[in-house]
Design a protein around this motif. Sequence first.
Motif, PDB file in Angstrom:
ATOM      1  N   GLY A 215      37.693  39.066  55.697  1.00 27.90           N
ATOM      2  CA  GLY A 215      36.758  39.329  54.770  1.00 27.90           C
ATOM      3  C   GLY A 215      37.398  38.998  53.042  1.00 27.90           C
ATOM      4  N   VAL A 216      38.235  39.545  53.371  1.00 30.28           N
ATOM      5  CA  VAL A 216      39.523  39.139  51.750  1.00 30.28           C
ATOM      6  C   VAL A 216      39.591  38.354  51.654  1.00 30.28           C
ATOM      7  CG1 VAL A 216      41.648  40.457  50.773  1.00 30.28           C
ATOM      8  CG2 VAL A 216      40.308  41.828  52.361  1.00 30.28           C
ATOM      9  N   MET A 218      38.060  35.699  52.198  1.00 32.01           N
ATOM     10  CA  MET A 218      36.340  34.358  51.341  1.00 32.01           C
ATOM     11  C   MET A 218      36.679  35.533  50.193  1.00 32.01           C
ATOM     12  SD  MET A 218      33.887  34.669  54.079  1.00 32.01           S
ATOM     13  CE  MET A 218      31.657  35.110  53.459  1.00 32.01           C
ATOM     14  N   THR A 219      36.200  36.732  49.928  1.00 28.24           N
ATOM     15  CA  THR A 219      35.807  37.513  48.691  1.00 28.24           C
ATOM     16  C   THR A 219      37.091  37.059  47.370  1.00 28.24           C
ATOM     17  OG1 THR A 219      35.570  39.526  49.955  1.00 28.24           O
ATOM     18  CG2 THR A 219      35.667  39.481  47.720  1.00 28.24           C
TER      19      THR A 219
ATOM     20  N   ILE B  81      35.696  44.200  48.699  1.00 32.47           N
ATOM     21  CA  ILE B  81      36.979  44.180  49.190  1.00 32.47           C
ATOM     22  C   ILE B  81      36.122  44.677  50.773  1.00 32.47           C
ATOM     23  CG2 ILE B  81      38.862  44.208  50.458  1.00 32.47           C
ATOM     24  CD1 ILE B  81      39.712  42.192  47.946  1.00 32.47           C
ATOM     25  N   ILE B  84      32.655  44.587  51.392  1.00 32.32           N
ATOM     26  CA  ILE B  84      32.100  42.938  52.081  1.00 32.32           C
ATOM     27  C   ILE B  84      32.011  43.170  53.995  1.00 32.32           C
ATOM     28  CG2 ILE B  84      34.020  41.430  51.694  1.00 32.32           C
ATOM     29  CD1 ILE B  84      30.912  40.532  50.711  1.00 32.32           C
ATOM     30  N   PHE B  85      32.816  43.892  54.114  1.00 30.10           N
ATOM     31  CA  PHE B  85      32.925  43.294  56.065  1.00 30.10           C
ATOM     32  C   PHE B  85      31.687  43.726  56.034  1.00 30.10           C
ATOM     33  CE2 PHE B  85      36.732  44.354  54.914  1.00 30.10           C
ATOM     34  CZ  PHE B  85      37.991  42.757  55.748  1.00 30.10           C
ATOM     35  N   VAL B  88      30.197  40.068  56.608  1.00 35.73           N
ATOM     36  CA  VAL B  88      31.097  39.132  57.397  1.00 35.73           C
ATOM     37  C   VAL B  88      30.315  39.062  58.820  1.00 35.73           C
ATOM     38  CG1 VAL B  88      33.336  38.230  57.889  1.00 35.73           C
ATOM     39  CG2 VAL B  88      32.549  39.566  56.100  1.00 35.73           C
ATOM     40  N   MET B 126      26.926  36.422  45.929  1.00 36.66           N
ATOM     41  CA  MET B 126      28.456  37.036  45.666  1.00 36.66           C
ATOM     42  C   MET B 126      28.401  36.093  44.505  1.00 36.66           C
ATOM     43  SD  MET B 126      31.393  38.262  47.486  1.00 36.66           S
ATOM     44  CE  MET B 126      32.500  38.180  45.792  1.00 36.66           C
TER      45      MET B 126
END
Lengths: 268, 149
Positions: A215-216, A218-219, B81, B84-85, B88, B126
């Motif tokens: 996730g990190v 990707m962001t 950050i 967003i999890f 995902v 995003m």
Amino acid sequence: MVDGKAGRGMPRSKEILNLAISIGEVMLESGGEIYRVQETVSRVLESYGIEDYHVFVITNGIFATVHEQREDAGSMVRYVPIGEVDLQRVAAVNQLSREISAGECTVEEAYGRLRQCKEGARPSKWVLILSGGIGCAGFGYLMGGRPYDSFFSFFLGMLLEVFLLVTAHYKASKFIVNILGSALVTAGSLALYAAGTGVLFDRVIIGGIMPLLPGVSMTMAIRDLFGGDYLSGSIRLIDALLTGMCIAIGVGAAIKVFQMLGGGVLPL
Amino acid sequence: MIAEIVMCMLATVAFAVLFHVPATEYFFCAVNGGVGWVTYSFWLSHGAGLTSASIWAALALTLAARILSAVRKMPSTVFLITGIFSLVPGAGLYYTSYFLIMGDLARFMEKGTETLKIAGAIVLGMIFGLVLPQSWFNHLGKAVERIRR
């Protein structure tokens, strides 16, 4: 590395450059975006009266020169390996750079503050392990698990966090950590299933691999690409894709081994 | 529904701890995670597919993160950050791998494409959220500060 003493005997411009780059370095390795690092380094240099400078930042390095045309010219290159995400440091260093540009901080004070930012309190290992468990249980529930399944996700999540802390201590390769980590979660979940607990093992696995998901990366990839830093964005994007593939390999391998041990066909 | 939101917020805070977010921001990270999940399940329950629900959720999440970042004077990464999890595609990744191992190539392709589509949807959402100029959010932050005084 960052040290107030390193400034002794250096021309003033070099001392300021060293400070600016050290601030950028902390930000970059803790998970700051490229444009933010670039902006911060520039802002610090400008606040201390340096007008002629160039800063170039990519995911794992910072390059900068000041006063190229003058007697006190200075240039620096820093290699910054991708580190552990530490948002508290990003926030603290961001605050420091705001204060510097507001003119509230001398160069010497800023070195001291930077050292404080780097040493700031971190959650203890127990808190980290516990939150790993809570995170896995929560996301396992969101992905359609029952509270009963979340209960097991909780323990697998804690086990995974212990594994992550140990591998971080030995600086193991990221690939190996992701493959073994997801295999560990899958094996644990399948063992529970084979023991006849009646868990929905797929939901437990999905919850359990959550902390490994990219996730990190990707962001960060999106933010870097959006900011026009295509090189850095691509590095992050590749990182995200490879991490995903490693997790898939780990999960797949564990299922395969389970079947070969006589686990039979797994129900969906 | 309520239970899901609470679990999402709880899990988001847990991840915030893992990423060493300052303790003062835990609550706001949780709010951001909740915003993402509420948007996601709202669109899912109104007949949207996984992909379009992810676009909307990522958009809402990004805007919420930018608003929170202006109000709380924190880098927006802190909220983005951690939030967003919940979006995902971990489930998609698992089933992709599962069908590959089971030798069910048709469903492997289907799930694999779906996973990539969801990832792409998050990217799009995003990007739409990042398009709005930062100055708007700065104005908002200042306005909130004025009200607080």
